[in-house]
Design a protein around this motif. Sequence first.
Motif, PDB file in Angstrom:
ATOM      1  N   PHE A 240       0.829  -1.200   0.000  1.00 40.03           N
ATOM      2  CA  PHE A 240       0.000   0.000   0.000  1.00 40.03           C
ATOM      3  C   PHE A 240       0.870   1.259   0.000  1.00 40.03           C
ATOM      4  CE2 PHE A 240      -2.427  -3.439   1.746  1.00 40.03           C
ATOM      5  CZ  PHE A 240      -3.728  -3.229   1.325  1.00 40.03           C
ATOM      6  N   GLN A 241       0.268   2.377  -0.409  1.00 37.91           N
ATOM      7  CA  GLN A 241       0.952   3.661  -0.329  1.00 37.91           C
ATOM      8  C   GLN A 241       0.965   4.204   1.089  1.00 37.91           C
ATOM      9  OE1 GLN A 241      -1.160   5.910  -3.436  1.00 37.91           O
ATOM     10  NE2 GLN A 241       0.783   6.049  -4.543  1.00 37.91           N
TER      11      GLN A 241
ATOM     12  N   CYS B  74      -1.875   0.975   5.658  1.00 33.76           N
ATOM     13  CA  CYS B  74      -2.494   0.072   4.680  1.00 33.76           C
ATOM     14  C   CYS B  74      -3.908   0.511   4.298  1.00 33.76           C
ATOM     15  CB  CYS B  74      -2.504  -1.368   5.184  1.00 33.76           C
ATOM     16  SG  CYS B  74      -0.856  -2.027   5.533  1.00 33.76           S
ATOM     17  N   ALA B  75      -4.155   1.814   4.366  1.00 37.49           N
ATOM     18  CA  ALA B  75      -5.455   2.333   3.942  1.00 37.49           C
ATOM     19  C   ALA B  75      -5.501   2.422   2.419  1.00 37.49           C
ATOM     20  CB  ALA B  75      -5.692   3.710   4.555  1.00 37.49           C
TER      21      ALA B  75
ATOM     22  N   ASN C  76       6.734   2.298  -7.240  1.00 36.88           N
ATOM     23  CA  ASN C  76       6.855   3.500  -6.420  1.00 36.88           C
ATOM     24  C   ASN C  76       5.774   3.502  -5.345  1.00 36.88           C
ATOM     25  OD1 ASN C  76       9.021   4.530  -7.918  1.00 36.88           O
ATOM     26  ND2 ASN C  76       7.637   5.473  -9.407  1.00 36.88           N
ATOM     27  N   VAL C  77       6.198   3.674  -4.100  1.00 36.57           N
ATOM     28  CA  VAL C  77       5.246   3.812  -3.002  1.00 36.57           C
ATOM     29  C   VAL C  77       4.700   5.239  -2.980  1.00 36.57           C
ATOM     30  CG1 VAL C  77       4.951   3.676  -0.496  1.00 36.57           C
ATOM     31  CG2 VAL C  77       6.394   2.008  -1.679  1.00 36.57           C
TER      32      VAL C  77
ATOM     33  N   THR D  10       9.959   0.642  -3.818  1.00 36.19           N
ATOM     34  CA  THR D  10      10.119  -0.693  -3.247  1.00 36.19           C
ATOM     35  C   THR D  10      10.441  -1.684  -4.356  1.00 36.19           C
ATOM     36  OG1 THR D  10       8.642  -0.315  -1.370  1.00 36.19           O
ATOM     37  CG2 THR D  10       8.926  -2.593  -2.075  1.00 36.19           C
ATOM     38  N   CYS D  11      11.413  -2.567  -4.097  1.00 36.72           N
ATOM     39  CA  CYS D  11      11.761  -3.617  -5.051  1.00 36.72           C
ATOM     40  C   CYS D  11      11.754  -4.967  -4.344  1.00 36.72           C
ATOM     41  CB  CYS D  11      13.136  -3.368  -5.663  1.00 36.72           C
ATOM     42  SG  CYS D  11      13.195  -1.985  -6.822  1.00 36.72           S
TER      43      CYS D  11
END
Length: 202
Positions: A75-76, A80-81, A152-153, A159-160
């Motif tokens: 999640f962004q 975790c919304a 991309n967050v 993140t990878c």
Amino acid sequence: MKKTLIVAACSTLLAACGGGGSDSSSPVNNTPALTPLSVYAGTWQSPCDDYEIDTLTLSNKADGSLEVTIKAEHFQSASCAGAPIATQTTTTNPSISYLSTADTAVQAGIGKPPTTTRIDKVNINIPPHNVVVTGPGVQRVVESGQAKWCFNVNSTSRTCIDDPGTTTAQASTGGMYISGNTLYLLSPTGPTYTVDEFYTRK
């Protein structure tokens, strides 16, 4: 956990609990007997942890084992919304098979004293598989010779997740039990089992 299993078995198979039966006026119950792992069947979810929620779906198989479908959603938001921006799965699913039930020393965390808990000891079989990550912004890249799934967050954070290719088959032993609405997954450390993860039934 075992009480839950026995109650469930009695509600569907009277004969298995020493009562009932059938006669010419009653239909024969052809429902297969529940196995020791049947109580775990269902969907279980981890708490939000560092932008991620993990979901396990445990499904009964004809041989009495469980098939495990694993999904990790990213999640962004740190809480975790909202909708996930990437979803990680595997191309084949592990399975869990029953070994035995025993009262066993279980350690809930580092520094905590073990407590005696009734658990189911199991075999875990992980077939060869690939990791797959999907999502609108997910890209598969190769950096320094390592394949990765990247996304991309936000505008400043990326993140990878390593893509190791097809993994080899693996097998191990572990333990599991349910307390209330929570599933605990355990790893053996000598005579003691340690809680690795816990999930709440959805």
